[in-house]
Design an enzyme around this catalytic site. Structure first.
Site, PDB file in Angstrom:
ATOM      1  N   GLN A 213       0.881  -1.168   0.000  1.00 22.61           N
ATOM      2  CA  GLN A 213       0.000   0.000   0.000  1.00 22.61           C
ATOM      3  C   GLN A 213       0.923   1.223   0.000  1.00 22.61           C
ATOM      4  O   GLN A 213       2.140   1.078   0.133  1.00 22.61           O
ATOM      5  CB  GLN A 213      -0.919  -0.009   1.234  1.00 22.61           C
ATOM      6  CG  GLN A 213      -2.292  -0.604   0.959  1.00 22.61           C
ATOM      7  CD  GLN A 213      -3.297  -0.377   2.081  1.00 22.61           C
ATOM      8  OE1 GLN A 213      -2.930  -0.147   3.228  1.00 22.61           O
ATOM      9  NE2 GLN A 213      -4.571  -0.463   1.759  1.00 22.61           N
ATOM     10  N   ASP A 311      -9.156   1.694  -3.863  1.00 21.54           N
ATOM     11  CA  ASP A 311      -9.839   0.580  -4.503  1.00 21.54           C
ATOM     12  C   ASP A 311     -11.353   0.719  -4.290  1.00 21.54           C
ATOM     13  O   ASP A 311     -11.806   0.440  -3.197  1.00 21.54           O
ATOM     14  CB  ASP A 311      -9.304  -0.771  -4.021  1.00 21.54           C
ATOM     15  CG  ASP A 311      -9.053  -0.835  -2.511  1.00 21.54           C
ATOM     16  OD1 ASP A 311      -8.945   0.206  -1.840  1.00 21.54           O
ATOM     17  OD2 ASP A 311      -8.948  -1.967  -2.002  1.00 21.54           O
ATOM     18  N   GLU A 506     -15.538   5.439   7.943  1.00 15.76           N
ATOM     19  CA  GLU A 506     -14.300   5.438   7.149  1.00 15.76           C
ATOM     20  C   GLU A 506     -14.300   6.530   6.078  1.00 15.76           C
ATOM     21  O   GLU A 506     -13.249   6.958   5.623  1.00 15.76           O
ATOM     22  CB  GLU A 506     -14.088   4.082   6.489  1.00 15.76           C
ATOM     23  CG  GLU A 506     -15.197   3.716   5.526  1.00 15.76           C
ATOM     24  CD  GLU A 506     -14.896   2.513   4.654  1.00 15.76           C
ATOM     25  OE1 GLU A 506     -13.742   2.097   4.572  1.00 15.76           O
ATOM     26  OE2 GLU A 506     -15.847   2.012   4.031  1.00 15.76           O
TER      27      GLU A 506
END
Length: 570
Positions: A213, A311, A506
């Site tokens: 990542q 993503d 989130e």
């Protein structure tokens, strides 16, 4: 603009995930395609009750009794009940021992509502702490969980394990909460992973072992060093940080020739052409109707998209004509040079140089300073657009830039990766003219409504923080005021949503009156690690001026925003 490219290194030497249960094989295929669970991640997080070869053999025997060697759903469920335990058994309860009431930063928050809320966010760290059971170390073959020696803080929700780039904002929040030991342990875990794999996997599961990542470990160490001034730790960590940097330069770099000059920049690139185990049916269904070669290419690029952290997003689409259009099926992440990855690696280079200087090694510092200078030159030659006044992703297939608005177009502001001060001011004007500032709840990831989660109308905490931080570093009062205005918007969004839902999410929707975002492969998640970290950082930076009411919204904001906020509070 003539251009040519050469890929530097590849992934071929990386160890594959060798689990025939969690990464490949008939059990994975049958369980996931039977859709026994709402989320494909559920199965691959389950623990085995017996050794893998015993479970595989039992499955083989059962399958051989069935026509087409395929178990019906009821039999599959029965098989799972006998051979697997539900997810979560790999962890034991753990409350961070360095958590304590009333960290000092709370005193700097003037608005009482926000101060009370910050205290509640600070308390959330206790519920997000995880410690891996000793059984994972003793019998790793029974788990998809990668053993880590130190306890850690997770994002939350379906993200039960540690995640790489999330942890940068989590660690910054922990340091504000004066939880230095927990932050130190998390960094030690990442150093352990680099020493084991040569890089940091996307997250703490074996099915993430072939992708990383965004590389934030060096910046995590920088945050910790600023809080602790622990030179011994810096000295101990530095060779591992250099090893991770070497991985990105060896396996994720591309040489591009533009106007006769060659430049090396980085990309996301994962050479595993199989469906992701944790999103198995999504990937299988998306690839239906494609040739075998195109399927493999798509699955590689979906993994690269997951490696980017975005993503998924229309940002990674390249259609048959080479344009930044299409659908998720047109994801070609590996064929794009991302502005934000290269800004981040510039910061890595500058920070590694600084670490060497701190430890008295001027020669090594000079090596990284030169690398940073080369990258800045490459970013300006390949990604900067003088006419538009911003930086844009570069398409390796067409040798041209993608000019759509994405928040990543401003990432070099945050990294201070530009040579002329006027470039920073031009980027502010670009942002103002982009249309991205017209929303009441933050800056959207893009202005495209693709249905993917890293697009409009979602606003993500790390991207808000990078943008606000970048604007706040500029010398002009105009840019700094805009940074504050965006911080005010974001804190207001988070606070309003918390008062309604008693939760941190989130991601958030840039429209409405404080609500979570949506779209993508899974339901919006609660917790939430990086959201908490970003909120605490902004409350620390701007606490004297931020407000839970409407009076602090700057007159410099667009009129629709002022009206929206007023209506929101009536």
């Amino acid at each position: 603009m003539a251009a040519a490219l050469v890929a530097c290194g590849d992934n071929a030497s990386l160890p594959p995930c060798d689990s025939e249960i969690y990464c490949t094989g008939p059990i994975l295929h049958q369980v996931q395609t039977a859709k026994l669970f709402d989320d494909d991640k559920y199965f691959v997080d389950m623990k085995l009750k017996a050794a893998p070869d015993v479970v595989l053999s039992a499955f083989q025997n059962l399958s051989n009794e069935m026509p087409n060697v395929t178990l019906p759903p009821a039999k599959l469920q029965e098989f799972l009940d006998v051979n697997f335990e539900k997810p979560g058994t790999e962890f034991e309860p753990w409350t961070p021992p360095d958590w304590h009431d009333k960290p000092k930063f709370l005193e700097g928050i003037a608005d009482q509502n926000l101060r009370d809320w910050a205290e509640k966010i600070h308390k959330l760290w206790k519920s997000l702490g995880r410690k891996i059971r000793a059984g994972v170390k003793d019998h790793p073959e029974l788990y998809s969980q990668i053993y880590l020696p130190h306890p850690f803080v997770v994002p939350g929700g379906r993200f039960r394990e540690i995640y790489y780039w999330d942890s940068y904002w989590i660690i910054n929040g922990l340091l504000l909460s004066e939880m230095t030991d927990t932050a130190h342990g998390m960094i030690q875990n990442f150093l352990y992973l680099v020493n084991r794999y040569g890089f940091i996997p996307n997250g703490g599961r074996v099915y993430y072992e072939r992708r990383s990542q965004p590389p934030f470990l060096t910046l995590m160490v920088e945050s910790y060093y600023q809080a602790s001034k622990d030179k011994d730790f810096l000295r101990e960590a530095l060779p591992t940080l250099e090893r991770e940097y070497g991985f990105w330069m060896e396996n994720r770099s591309v040489a591009v020739t533009v106007n006769g000059a060659q430049h090396v920049l980085n990309r996301y690139h994962v050479e595993v052409g199989l469906p992701r185990p944790e999103s198995y049916t999504d990937d299988l269904e998306l690839a239906q109707g494609l040739s075998e070669a195109r399927k493999e290419q798509l699955w590689m690029d979906l993994r690269a998209g997951a490696e980017s952290g975005w993503d998924f997003s229309s940002r990674w689409y390249i259609d048959g004509d080479g344009h930044n259009n299409g659908t998720l099926k047109e994801t070609r992440t590996s064929q794009i040079l991302p502005t934000d990855l290269n800004a981040l690696l510039y910061l890595n280079e500058k920070t590694l140089a600084s670490f060497h200087r701190t430890l008295g090694d001027a020669d090594s510092a000079a090596v990284y300073d030169r690398a940073a200078a080369r990258r800045q030159e490459a970013v300006e030659a390949v990604l900067w657009d003088e006419e538009r006044g911003a930086w844009f992703d570069y398409n390796l297939l067409t040798h041209s830039k993608h000019f759509e608005f994405y928040q990543s177009n401003l990432a070099p502001l945050w990294a201070q990766c530009y040579s002329r001060p006027e470039m920073g001011e031009k980027a502010v004007q670009y942002l103002k003219m982009s249309g991205a500032l017209q929303f009441p709840n933050g800056v959207p990831t893009s202005l495209r409504e693709s249905g993917q989660q890293w697009d409009y109308p979602n606003a993500w905490p790390p991207l808000q923080h990078v943008l606000i931080s970048g604007l706040s570093k500029l010398p002009s009062e105009d840019a700094r005021q805009l940074a504050f205005d965006l911080a005010q918007r974001w804190i207001k969004t988070n606070w309003l949503a918390y008062t309604k839902y008693d939760a941190m999410f989130e991601k958030y929707d840039v429209n409405g009156d404080g609500k979570p975002g949506g779209g993508g492969e899974y339901e919006v998640q609660l917790g939430f690690g990086w959201t908490n970290g970003v909120a605490l950082q902004l409350l620390d930076q701007y606490g004297a001026s931020l407000t839970s009411g409407s009076q602090q919204v700057s007159s410099g904001l667009a009129l629709p925003l002022v009206i929206s906020v007023s209506l929101m509070l009536q």
